[in-house]
Every structure is written in C-alpha cells, then in structure tokens.
Design a protein around this motif. Structure first.
Motif, short mmCIF file in Angstrom:
data_model
loop_
_atom_site.label_atom_id
_atom_site.label_comp_id
_atom_site.label_asym_id
_atom_site.label_seq_id
_atom_site.Cartn_x
_atom_site.Cartn_y
_atom_site.Cartn_z
N LEU A 1 -33.96 122.34 18.62
CA LEU A 1 -33.82 120.95 19.03
C LEU A 1 -34.72 120.02 18.23
CD1 LEU A 1 -33.64 121.42 22.91
CD2 LEU A 1 -31.78 120.71 21.40
N PHE A 2 -35.87 120.53 17.79
CA PHE A 2 -36.81 119.70 17.05
C PHE A 2 -36.46 119.59 15.57
CE2 PHE A 2 -39.53 119.57 20.67
CZ PHE A 2 -40.44 118.55 20.44
N ALA A 3 -35.52 120.39 15.10
CA ALA A 3 -35.18 120.37 13.68
C ALA A 3 -34.76 118.98 13.22
CB ALA A 3 -34.09 121.39 13.39
N ALA A 4 -33.89 118.34 13.98
CA ALA A 4 -33.44 117.00 13.60
C ALA A 4 -34.59 116.00 13.66
CB ALA A 4 -32.31 116.56 14.53
N PHE B 1 -47.67 120.99 19.00
CA PHE B 1 -48.06 121.08 20.41
C PHE B 1 -47.31 122.22 21.09
CE2 PHE B 1 -47.36 119.77 24.87
CZ PHE B 1 -48.68 119.75 25.29
N VAL B 2 -46.03 122.36 20.77
CA VAL B 2 -45.24 123.47 21.32
C VAL B 2 -45.83 124.81 20.88
CG1 VAL B 2 -42.98 124.60 21.28
CG2 VAL B 2 -43.13 122.11 21.48
N ALA B 3 -46.20 124.89 19.61
CA ALA B 3 -46.81 126.12 19.09
C ALA B 3 -48.11 126.43 19.82
CB ALA B 3 -47.06 125.99 17.59
N GLY C 1 -39.99 124.79 8.97
CA GLY C 1 -40.93 125.53 8.14
C GLY C 1 -41.93 126.37 8.91
N GLY C 2 -43.15 126.37 8.39
CA GLY C 2 -44.20 127.20 8.98
C GLY C 2 -44.55 126.81 10.40
N VAL C 3 -44.42 125.53 10.74
CA VAL C 3 -44.75 125.10 12.09
C VAL C 3 -43.75 125.67 13.09
CG1 VAL C 3 -45.20 123.13 13.60
CG2 VAL C 3 -45.79 123.00 11.18
N GLY C 4 -42.48 125.67 12.71
CA GLY C 4 -41.47 126.27 13.58
C GLY C 4 -41.69 127.77 13.72
N ALA C 5 -42.02 128.43 12.62
CA ALA C 5 -42.29 129.86 12.67
C ALA C 5 -43.51 130.15 13.53
CB ALA C 5 -42.50 130.40 11.26
N VAL D 1 -36.51 130.28 24.92
CA VAL D 1 -36.95 128.90 25.10
C VAL D 1 -37.59 128.36 23.82
CG1 VAL D 1 -38.54 127.39 26.35
CG2 VAL D 1 -37.21 129.11 27.59
N ALA D 2 -38.48 129.16 23.22
CA ALA D 2 -39.14 128.72 21.99
C ALA D 2 -38.13 128.48 20.88
CB ALA D 2 -40.17 129.76 21.55
N SER D 3 -37.16 129.38 20.73
CA SER D 3 -36.15 129.22 19.69
C SER D 3 -35.30 127.98 19.94
CB SER D 3 -35.25 130.46 19.65
OG SER D 3 -36.00 131.62 19.33
N ALA D 4 -34.95 127.74 21.19
CA ALA D 4 -34.15 126.56 21.52
C ALA D 4 -34.92 125.28 21.23
CB ALA D 4 -33.74 126.61 23.00
#
Length: 269
Positions: A231-234, A249-251, A163-167, A224-227
């Motif tokens: 990986l965090f989706a699951a 934290f990644v964001a 969701g928004g956190v990934g974006a 790297v960010a997309s990967a």
C-alpha cells in the motif's frame, strides 16, 4: 476498558521526567520542521540502530538495571519519545556537519549508543537457553523474511520501489513474529499486546517445530507487513520523503519489539 486495550506495562513517568521528554521531543520536532533535512531511503535505513536502541534501553528498565534518575526515560511508551528525540537531534547534527554523510553518521551514532546499552544488559547475566533460542529465532527469520520479500516483489513488482526500507519492514515484522512465537512457546514468556495475545492463545492449532502454535501469529504479521508495504509503494513513488518516513515507522513497529524480545530472552529467560 481502555486500559485493557493497551499493552501490559504501559506507564507514564513522573511529571518532571515527562516534561523533560515532551520539551525535548517538541524542540527537536520543531527544529526538524524548520531545517527540513532531506529524507531518503538510506537515511531512514540508518535509523535501524536507533530502533534497536529504544528496545535495548527498555530491557534495562525491565531488568531494573538503570539508575533511578534515568529509569523513567526508558519505560514504555516514554522510551520511544526519548530515543526519537535523540535520533532527531543526531540527524540535525549530522545534516549540519556533513550533509553528504548523514546516513553513515546517523547509523554510526546509533550503533555507538546501542553497543554499551546491550553490554550493560548482558552484564546483568546471560541465560544460555534464552540466548540459544534468540540466535535460532534470528537465523530462522532470515530465510523467512527473504522468501516473503522475494514473493512480495514478484507478486506485486511495484513494491520494489520501497527498496531497503520496505525490506526492513518485512524483516522486522518477521523477526517479531518468529521471536514472539519462540518466546511464548519455548521460553514461557507472555505477550503484552492484547490483539497479539488473542492470536497466540487460539486453541486447537497444530504445533510445528520451534514456533509451536505461534506460526499463525507469524503468518498474520507477514501478511499485514506485506500488505502495508504494498500500500505504501505508491506513496513512496509520489512523495518519497513522507513515504519513506512513514514506512520507516512501520519498520520500527516490527524491528523494535523484535530486538526487545531477543535481548530480553538472552538475559532473563
């Protein structure tokens, strides 16, 4: 040798300041562990102003605009603990006062603190050239990050669960990539992180408008960010609380440096 692997400007504050930061951070962390406030994507997104707050405070440190008593709290990496403790305390207070409005309260509190910090930085003087390049970097990032996010969710539909956190993670790292490329190519700023500096100093790359030779750095950041989001989706699907926190934290690792770049260019270029 270890010092050569750390970003330039990494310092520890005087012992009294360090003890205050460590005690505050430890106390807030313990309180959060005991209360265990609910973690959702919206609440992690609400931390975005706090990510920018730490960067803005560090800009004040860089331009020597903080009182001597407060300056050590805004050095690197101490500022991350300082703002982290404040954000954690705000989260606890919001969860205790209005559990149904934690995200709005948390975001609002961060914004209320961010605005005067940015105002003080701007009050030290504006670089018109730096401000123009910062605005251009932000404008350029929006379609780049949007295209990267759309491409990622189409190529790997499972990433949509972030969701928004990934974006935000993709956007933050895209903005860091664009602003860093602009800063090094157009404004003559140096990169403090050794690994990033290696990418930016590769010779023989073709130059493109605005980004110069920094386009490779941007591509690496996006990849790297997309990967990582993929990986965090699951993880987010199986354990949303921990997944969203770690992805937040990644964001922050992208949005924080990016916000620092934009503000620093605007006042010190």
């Amino acid at each position: 040798m270890v010092g050569g692997l750390l970003p330039a400007g990494t310092t520890l504050p005087p012992l009294p300041h360090l003890l205050v930061v460590l005690l505050a951070t430890g106390g807030v962390a313990l309180a959060l562990r005991r209360r265990r406030p609910r973690v959702t994507g919206r609440r992690v997104l609400a931390l975005a102003p706090w990510m920018a707050l730490g960067s803005a405070a560090h800009v004040l440190y860089v331009v020597d605009a903080l009182p001597p008593l407060l300056a050590p709290f805004a050095g690197s990496p101490t500022v991350y603990l300082t703002v982290g403790a404040l954000a954690g305390a705000a989260w606890l207070a919001a969860d205790a006062a209005r559990p149904d409005r934690v995200a709005a309260t948390l975001a609002g509190a961060g914004a209320v603190l961010l605005v005067p910090v940015v105002a003080v930085a701007v009050g030290t003087g504006i670089s018109l050239a730096g401000a123009r390049w910062s605005a251009l970097a932000l404008a350029l990032t929006v379609p780049i990050a949007g295209a990267a996010w759309v491409g990622l969710t189409r190529l790997r539909p499972e990433t949509a669960v972030t969701g928004g956190v990934g974006a935000l993670a993709v956007f933050g790292h895209a903005l860091d990539g664009v602003s860093t490329a602009v800063g090094t190519t157009q404004l003559g700023f140096g990169e403090r992180t050794p690994v990033s500096r290696i990418l930016l100093e590769i010779e023989g790359l073709p130059s493109v408008p605005v980004l110069g030779e920094g386009w490779l750095f941007l591509l690496v950041k996006l990849a790297v960010a997309s990967a990582v989001v993929w990986l965090f989706a699951a993880y987010v699907r199986e354990d949303p609380a921990e997944g969203y926190l770690l992805l937040g934290f990644v964001a922050a690792m992208g949005l924080g440096p990016a916000a620092h770049n934009l503000l620093l260019f605007s006042v010190a270029a």
